[in-house]
Design an enzyme around this catalytic site. Structure first.
Site, PDB file in Angstrom:
ATOM      1  N   HIS A  95      14.201  32.784  20.075  1.00 20.63           N
ATOM      2  CA  HIS A  95      15.545  33.153  19.640  1.00 20.63           C
ATOM      3  C   HIS A  95      16.560  32.230  20.311  1.00 20.63           C
ATOM      4  CE1 HIS A  95      18.984  35.609  18.493  1.00 20.63           C
ATOM      5  NE2 HIS A  95      19.403  35.522  19.749  1.00 20.63           N
ATOM      6  N   GLY A 127      -3.521   8.068  -9.131  1.00 25.72           N
ATOM      7  CA  GLY A 127      -2.247   8.765  -9.159  1.00 25.72           C
ATOM      8  C   GLY A 127      -1.678   9.056 -10.531  1.00 25.72           C
ATOM      9  N   LEU A 159       0.835  -1.192   0.000  1.00 24.95           N
ATOM     10  CA  LEU A 159       0.000   0.000   0.000  1.00 24.95           C
ATOM     11  C   LEU A 159       0.876   1.251   0.000  1.00 24.95           C
ATOM     12  CD1 LEU A 159      -2.567  -1.167   2.730  1.00 24.95           C
ATOM     13  CD2 LEU A 159      -2.796  -1.344   0.240  1.00 24.95           C
ATOM     14  N   ASP A 207      -3.259  13.104  -8.044  1.00 22.95           N
ATOM     15  CA  ASP A 207      -2.546  13.351  -9.300  1.00 22.95           C
ATOM     16  C   ASP A 207      -3.388  13.070 -10.531  1.00 22.95           C
ATOM     17  OD1 ASP A 207      -0.445  13.890  -7.649  1.00 22.95           O
ATOM     18  OD2 ASP A 207       0.906  12.361  -8.461  1.00 22.95           O
TER      19      ASP A 207
END
Length: 466
Positions: free
Chosen positions: A444, A144, A37, A312
């Protein structure tokens, strides 16, 4: 068997969609054609590439920077095989983790190629040739992408390779030619340059990372050039030929002159394309655009009302985290909720060193949209934290609306900016002004102080440490 939601593909978008849907009370099945997977990101993308980037970064520091920290070691060496093995173990652990999440969330996982029989039935063809059909009220396509190439290039996957092969080479190249100056090419080019390869990046556009802010592209190229990577921008590749253990790349420069590059490996990193092969979209009439991507509306719904697509395989940036957010959006939408996703606030990251990260609009985009803006920039070199670590390259740039001071874009090059960019994303999600960010007390010494200083530079033009 009938499910509320069937997800085809188990990459970051698919498995996250499945988990969220299960959390919201849906009965979910996930179909994955490979034996593991996680999709491209986990198996041959994000995770293994970062493993190699980290290993090579440690080695590079040992060779180039330990001495200045007062650390003496025998001449550093590396075992490339061990690096690759470490990467493989990380992938194995990660994919195992996803399998655990499937079990934990009571998601049924089917191994095989998923294809539509009709709008509610999906056929699963297994490796042994057998098949079964499952039914889903709603179906999410999350298949994808695959690496793109150029029409005249033959990928032999031995010497002329994609990112997949570049992650498991049997050796470190002597001279790696990289076609494409985007994220994948620069990250993998960095890995092998650190390990001793000559690396030449050939890019068609006049700058590397063409879609990013121009200042970012310029700074990144300068830094990587200093590290020894060679660049040939404004070069259009015309041919790639393999001759035994040699690869010859020919390209035309901006003057139209032919230039020849010779190496022992050539990585073709010209982007990725949506992967829909074998899905049978035509069977159910799911529309795709001219680039082969599945067409969706604002709810990621296709023209077939119970079929959705994410990641995608649809338009937009090909990023794992974008796919994840889309997976959550679809799962919640199908559960009757009203989720949203702001595509302008999805960060883009490059894991070179220094890292690169950006969110929001670039200067060119603001100019094109005719938006009046102001810019504040702060050099990492001016930070105490950067001097302490020796990571002096880079900057943070904040772009804000000239009239309202709202932050419109943040662009960074520097140490740990992959993590730092989320400060900007959170600020922009709540529509913070540059003054808001400048007035927040930052620890800082930290790298994050560069964000505060750049925000102050954008707000009133007066950073405190520059």
């Amino acid at each position: 068997m009938k499910y509320d939601i069937i997800v085809i593909g188990s990459g970051p978008g698919g498995y996250i969609a499945g988990i969220r849907a299960s959390q919201l009370g849906k009965k979910v099945a996930i179909i994955e054609k490979y034996s593991t997977l996680g999709g491209t990101c986990t198996n041959v993308g994000c995770i293994p590439s970062k493993a190699l980037l980290d290993s090579s970064h440690h080695y590079y520091d040992a060779v180039n920077h330990f001495e200045e920290h007062g650390i003496s070691v025998e001449k550093p060496s590396f075992d490339f095989g061990k690096m690759v093995d470490r990467k493989a173990k990380i992938v194995e652990t990660t994919t195992g983790g996803i399998k655990y999440l499937m079990d934990k969330n009571n998601i049924d996982v089917f191994e095989g190629l998923g294809s539509f029989e009709d709008k509610t039935h999906v056929k699963i063809t297994k490796n042994d040739g057998s098949s079964e059909i499952i039914e889903g009220t709603n179906i999410i396509i999350a298949t994808g992408s695959k690496p793109s190439t150029l029409p005249f290039i033959t990928l032999d996957k031995e010497r002329v390779i994609t990112s997949t092969e570049a992650l498991k080479l049997p050796e470190v190249p002597k001279h790696l030619l990289v076609i494409g100056g985007g994220v994948i090419g620069l990250e993998l080019g960095s890995v092998y340059k650190r390990l001793g390869a000559d690396v030449t990046v050939i890019e068609y556009a006049p700058k590397i990372t063409p879609t990013m802010d121009a200042d970012v592209s310029k700074e990144l190229q300068k830094v990587l050039k200093k590290q020894g990577i060679k660049f040939a921008v404004s070069h259009g590749v015309t041919s790639v030929e393999r001759n035994g253990e040699e690869v010859i790349v020919k390209a035309n420069n901006k003057k139209g002159e032919e230039v020849t590059f010779t190496g022992d490996y050539c990585l073709v990193a010209v982007g990725r394309k949506a992967y829909t092969a074998g899905l049978g979209l035509e069977k159910v009439g799911v529309e795709v655009n001219e680039r082969g991507q599945v067409s969706v509306n604002d709810h990621l719904q296709t023209n077939i009302n119970n079929i959705y697509a994410i990641g995608d395989v649809v338009k937009g940036a090909m990023l794992a985290h974008k796919a994840e957010e889309e997976g959550v959006v679809v799962a919640e939408y199908l559960a009757g909720e009203k989720p949203h996703i702001d595509y302008n606030l999805i960060p883009g990251i490059i894991y070179t060193w220094p890292e690169v990260a950006a969110v929001g609009k670039t200067e060119d985009e603001l100019k094109e949209a005719k938006i009046d803006y102001k810019s504040g920039k702060f050099s990492m070199r001016a930070l105490g934290r950067s001097r302490a670590s020796g990571d002096l390259d880079g900057f943070v740039k904040v772009l804000a609306d000239k009239n309202t001071d709202e932050i419109l874009g943040v662009h960074m090059v520097g140490a740990r900016v992959a993590d730092l960019i989320m400060e900007a994303a959170v600020a922009m999600e709540y529509r913070a002004s540059a003054e808001d960010l400048a007035r927040i007390c930052h620890g800082h010494p930290t790298y994050s102080e560069a964000v505060k200083e750049a925000a102050k530079a954008a707000w009133d033009g007066k950073p405190l440490n520059a």
